[in-house]
Design a protein around this motif. Sequence first.
Motif, PDB file in Angstrom:
ATOM      1  N   GLN A  42      47.353   6.049   8.430  1.00 16.15           N
ATOM      2  CA  GLN A  42      46.060   6.031   7.754  1.00 16.15           C
ATOM      3  C   GLN A  42      45.602   4.593   7.518  1.00 16.15           C
ATOM      4  O   GLN A  42      44.430   4.263   7.697  1.00 16.15           O
ATOM      5  N   ALA A  43      46.548   3.729   7.162  1.00 14.34           N
ATOM      6  CA  ALA A  43      46.212   2.329   6.924  1.00 14.34           C
ATOM      7  C   ALA A  43      45.773   1.647   8.219  1.00 14.34           C
ATOM      8  O   ALA A  43      44.909   0.773   8.215  1.00 14.34           O
ATOM      9  N   ARG A  44      46.374   2.061   9.351  1.00 15.66           N
ATOM     10  CA  ARG A  44      46.045   1.452  10.633  1.00 15.66           C
ATOM     11  C   ARG A  44      44.707   1.954  11.181  1.00 15.66           C
ATOM     12  O   ARG A  44      44.087   1.305  12.021  1.00 15.66           O
ATOM     13  N   HIS A  45      44.271   3.110  10.719  1.00 13.04           N
ATOM     14  CA  HIS A  45      43.091   3.724  11.323  1.00 13.04           C
ATOM     15  C   HIS A  45      41.840   2.850  11.211  1.00 13.04           C
ATOM     16  O   HIS A  45      41.003   2.842  12.123  1.00 13.04           O
ATOM     17  N   ASN A  46      41.723   2.113  10.110  1.00 20.07           N
ATOM     18  CA  ASN A  46      40.543   1.249   9.953  1.00 20.07           C
ATOM     19  C   ASN A  46      40.446   0.217  11.073  1.00 20.07           C
ATOM     20  O   ASN A  46      39.353  -0.174  11.474  1.00 20.07           O
ATOM     21  N   GLN A  47      41.604  -0.228  11.559  1.00 22.62           N
ATOM     22  CA  GLN A  47      41.610  -1.198  12.657  1.00 22.62           C
ATOM     23  C   GLN A  47      41.358  -0.528  14.000  1.00 22.62           C
ATOM     24  O   GLN A  47      40.790  -1.128  14.903  1.00 22.62           O
ATOM     25  N   LEU A  48      41.808   0.723  14.128  1.00 26.48           N
ATOM     26  CA  LEU A  48      41.672   1.418  15.408  1.00 26.48           C
ATOM     27  C   LEU A  48      40.272   1.989  15.623  1.00 26.48           C
ATOM     28  O   LEU A  48      39.772   2.027  16.750  1.00 26.48           O
ATOM     29  N   ALA A  49      39.633   2.405  14.538  1.00 26.14           N
ATOM     30  CA  ALA A  49      38.365   3.134  14.647  1.00 26.14           C
ATOM     31  C   ALA A  49      37.313   2.410  15.500  1.00 26.14           C
ATOM     32  O   ALA A  49      36.683   3.047  16.359  1.00 26.14           O
ATOM     33  N   PRO A  50      37.086   1.092  15.303  1.00 28.22           N
ATOM     34  CA  PRO A  50      36.078   0.430  16.143  1.00 28.22           C
ATOM     35  C   PRO A  50      36.424   0.466  17.631  1.00 28.22           C
ATOM     36  O   PRO A  50      35.522   0.524  18.472  1.00 28.22           O
ATOM     37  N   HIS A  51      37.709   0.449  17.936  1.00 25.21           N
ATOM     38  CA  HIS A  51      38.126   0.477  19.341  1.00 25.21           C
ATOM     39  C   HIS A  51      37.993   1.871  19.964  1.00 25.21           C
ATOM     40  O   HIS A  51      37.754   2.001  21.164  1.00 25.21           O
ATOM     41  N   TYR A  52      38.159   2.919  19.139  1.00 23.32           N
ATOM     42  CA  TYR A  52      37.857   4.266  19.632  1.00 23.32           C
ATOM     43  C   TYR A  52      36.372   4.334  19.966  1.00 23.32           C
ATOM     44  O   TYR A  52      35.967   4.855  21.000  1.00 23.32           O
ATOM     45  N   ALA A  53      35.560   3.795  19.050  1.00 21.24           N
ATOM     46  CA  ALA A  53      34.106   3.900  19.203  1.00 21.24           C
ATOM     47  C   ALA A  53      33.618   3.103  20.411  1.00 21.24           C
ATOM     48  O   ALA A  53      32.682   3.521  21.097  1.00 21.24           O
ATOM     49  N   SER A  54      34.224   1.952  20.683  1.00 20.25           N
ATOM     50  CA  SER A  54      33.776   1.123  21.809  1.00 20.25           C
ATOM     51  C   SER A  54      34.332   1.634  23.137  1.00 20.25           C
ATOM     52  O   SER A  54      33.887   1.211  24.202  1.00 20.25           O
ATOM     53  N   GLY A  55      35.326   2.531  23.082  1.00 24.31           N
ATOM     54  CA  GLY A  55      35.925   3.032  24.318  1.00 24.31           C
ATOM     55  C   GLY A  55      37.084   2.180  24.804  1.00 24.31           C
ATOM     56  O   GLY A  55      37.651   2.446  25.865  1.00 24.31           O
ATOM     57  N   ALA A  56      37.440   1.159  24.044  1.00 30.49           N
ATOM     58  CA  ALA A  56      38.571   0.317  24.445  1.00 30.49           C
ATOM     59  C   ALA A  56      39.870   1.111  24.399  1.00 30.49           C
ATOM     60  O   ALA A  56      40.762   0.934  25.215  1.00 30.49           O
TER      61      ALA A  56
END
Lengths: 139, 72
Positions: A42-56
């Motif tokens: 859950q703590a890591r999700h904030n860092q991952l979310a933008p990369h999911y959104a950009s398709g990276a």
Amino acid sequence: MQKLTMGFLVMWATIISMSWVYAAPDLEVNTPAISAIKNSMQARHNQLAPHYASGAIGLTKDGLIAVRDTTAVPLKDRQGINALVAAENADRNALYKEIAAGNGHPEWRGDIQGTFAGRWIDKAQGGWYYQNDAGWMKK
Amino acid sequence: MNKKITKITGLFVVVAVLSACVTINIYFPAAAAEKAADKIIDEVWQLKEGAQISVEKPSEAPATKPADVPAK
């Protein structure tokens, strides 16, 4: 004869009620090990979310995540992405293993991972990428 | 006659109990697993109010709603 029938009915009721209890047990997901992994993810999700959104980063069909396309990511962040993905996948693998072990069935690990794979993708936001048999798809 | 019924009934009960045991131990509870997966995913992705484990820092509070993540 009546006694026999009675006895049979009692036994039958016992069996039915037993299978009722065991038919739909909830899986135990509140062990300390599982909670620790959940908090870390859950703590890591904030860092991952933008990369999911950009398709990276995309959701793989086996319940993990993978780097998909780093062209949108600034050069200086690319190393960080790999580390993020590796850490997330380590947590996810540990999560699947701990749920199976925590419920006394280590052999369920693969089934649990398969179940999660479908649910991650179902719950993903529009625009995120996921993998199916044909390759990467945009949700 | 009664003896025969007792025998058949007994056999039936034994078979029923055994098959119930086998069912309990072998099959993967797919529905329960989905429910568990949904619960965990909701918490990790913070998809539901009240499912948060409050590990966020206060400074990030205004931007935690998943729907607010900018789609670049």
